[in-house]
Design an enzyme around this catalytic site. Structure first.
Site, mmCIF file in Angstrom:
data_model
loop_
_atom_site.group_PDB
_atom_site.id
_atom_site.type_symbol
_atom_site.label_atom_id
_atom_site.label_comp_id
_atom_site.label_asym_id
_atom_site.label_seq_id
_atom_site.Cartn_x
_atom_site.Cartn_y
_atom_site.Cartn_z
ATOM 1 N N LYS A 229 0.807 -1.223 0.000
ATOM 2 C CA LYS A 229 0.000 0.000 0.000
ATOM 3 C C LYS A 229 0.841 1.275 0.000
ATOM 4 C CE LYS A 229 -4.453 -1.713 1.269
ATOM 5 N NZ LYS A 229 -5.506 -1.899 2.267
ATOM 6 N N ARG A 263 -3.775 -10.027 4.687
ATOM 7 C CA ARG A 263 -4.177 -10.071 3.269
ATOM 8 C C ARG A 263 -3.004 -9.548 2.452
ATOM 9 N NH1 ARG A 263 -6.320 -6.566 -0.453
ATOM 10 N NH2 ARG A 263 -7.918 -7.411 -1.840
HETATM 11 N N1 HH2 Z 1 -7.546 -3.537 0.636
HETATM 12 C C1 HH2 Z 1 -7.886 -3.545 -0.666
HETATM 13 C C2 HH2 Z 1 -8.964 -4.289 -1.126
HETATM 14 N N2 HH2 Z 1 -9.691 -5.036 -0.273
HETATM 15 N N3 HH2 Z 1 -10.083 -5.835 1.905
HETATM 16 C C3 HH2 Z 1 -9.773 -5.854 3.202
HETATM 17 N N4 HH2 Z 1 -10.485 -6.598 4.051
HETATM 18 N N5 HH2 Z 1 -8.727 -5.118 3.701
HETATM 19 C C4 HH2 Z 1 -7.966 -4.334 2.905
HETATM 20 O O1 HH2 Z 1 -7.040 -3.668 3.412
HETATM 21 C C5 HH2 Z 1 -8.276 -4.288 1.504
HETATM 22 C C6 HH2 Z 1 -9.369 -5.067 1.036
HETATM 23 C C7 HH2 Z 1 -7.061 -2.760 -1.628
HETATM 24 O O2 HH2 Z 1 -6.034 -3.562 -2.140
HETATM 25 P P1 HH2 Z 1 -6.069 -4.319 -3.549
HETATM 26 O O3 HH2 Z 1 -7.218 -5.274 -3.613
HETATM 27 O O4 HH2 Z 1 -4.744 -4.913 -3.782
HETATM 28 O O5 HH2 Z 1 -6.259 -3.153 -4.606
HETATM 29 P P2 HH2 Z 1 -7.496 -2.617 -5.448
HETATM 30 O O6 HH2 Z 1 -8.552 -2.146 -4.496
HETATM 31 O O7 HH2 Z 1 -6.904 -1.510 -6.269
HETATM 32 O O8 HH2 Z 1 -8.015 -3.744 -6.280
#
Ligand code: HH2
Length: 307
Positions: A229, A263
């Protein structure tokens, strides 16, 4: 004050009975063109399935499939788009994958379909606030992760503001747990997540990570997502593709502070670090009491002390 280590050493739901007596790793797999870390990499269902199987091989305890980017500034996508991305991958994974599948979605229409297709966990960054979402989870019996967010992905990083970030996040998550309970979703099916980067400055994120243990009195397991992040980029000056070391460090700190599930995008690296952490933790528990007390301060996450 309840202690989730007494009330929920397992996360239970339809199709899920996950022991949380050791830290668990949730592998992230985004089927999107625009996710901040892996956008565009897994759009092809065949490539996505291969990646899921690779993460399983690397030791993922769960795989989290997402079809909507919720990065700062992202616009929502339709349920139809999410399903177009998710269903072919879910269908191909059936019979091939042994670890439970979590779906990162907020839309009840999507939840209904993916649960019917075998998803064991709903990971909702909007904490079941979209109309109808509470009912779908209540009726299906699946487990859920409720995440805190201030604002929406489109505007959440414009001017996040808290008088006391930990207290406010804890109170907000407590309200969502109460909404779940009133809808018929038992606490044993619930996890909470403070939502790093979702309507938070670097300082807010650091306070939350330092004070993560204070969320334990919510009485359910904590899931934490720090992987790759922006806060890690701000701290290290590194690009998103070069944040593996910082992500592993952050995951370890989260576990030390009491997180039960991390995660992550980098499953193998995180599992290696957690194996070292667990070995030291087990050795520390075996030290004679007086020497142990002298050498090892009670971990901030002394919630691990039940095992
Ligand atoms: N962060 C993201 C998405 N989903 N769910 C939980 N429970 N906690 C988190 O910190 C979280 C999440 C964002 O990360 P990512 O899925 O890699 O990116 P994007 O939202 O751009 O798909």
């Amino acid at each position: 004050m309840s202690d989730f280590f007494d009330t929920a050493p397992r996360l239970r739901g339809a199709g899920l009975n996950l022991a949380l007596d050791a830290p668990r790793v949730m592998g992230v797999l985004n089927l999107t063109p625009d996710s901040f870390a892996d956008g565009g990499s897994w759009l092809d269902p065949g490539a996505a399935v291969e990646r899921a199987l690779q993460m399983q091989e690397e030791g993922a305890d769960l795989i989290d499939l997402g079809a909507e980017s919720t990065r700062p500034g992202a616009a929502p996508v339709t349920a139809a788009t999410e399903l177009q991305r998710l269903v072919p991958v879910l269908e191909r994974l059936q019979g091939q994958i042994q670890v439970p599948i979590s779906i990162d979605t907020s839309q009840p229409e999507v939840m209904r379909v993916v649960i019917a297709a075998g998803a064991a966990l709903i990971n909702d960054v909007r904490a079941l606030r979209v109309a109808g979402a509470l009912d779908v989870v209540a009726e299906s019996g699946v487990a859920v992760c409720l995440m805190h967010m201030q604002g929406s992905p489109a505007d959440m990083q414009e001017a996040p503001h808290y008088a006391a970030v930990i207290d406010e996040v804890r109170a907000w998550l407590g309200e969502r747990l109460l909404a779940c309970r009133l809808a018929g979703i038992e606490p044993t099916r619930c996890m909470v997540d403070p939502g790093f980067g979702f309507g938070k400055t670097l300082q807010h994120n650091l306070h939350l990570l330092a004070g993560l243990g204070r969320l334990r009195d919510l009485g359910v397991p904590l899931l934490v997502g720090l992987s790759r992040k922006r806060m890690l980029g701000e701290l290290t000056g590194r690009a998103v593709t070069d944040r593996v070391h910082a992500s592993v460090a952050a995951a370890l700190i989260a576990v030390e502070q009491g997180a039960r599930i991390v995660r992550v995008h980098d499953v193998a690296a995180t599992q290696d670090a957690l194996r070292v952490w667990q070995a030291v933790h087990a050795a520390s528990a075996r030290l004679p009491a007086s020497r142990s007390a002298a050498r090892t301060p009670p971990p901030a996450a002394d919630g691990w002390g039940f095992d």
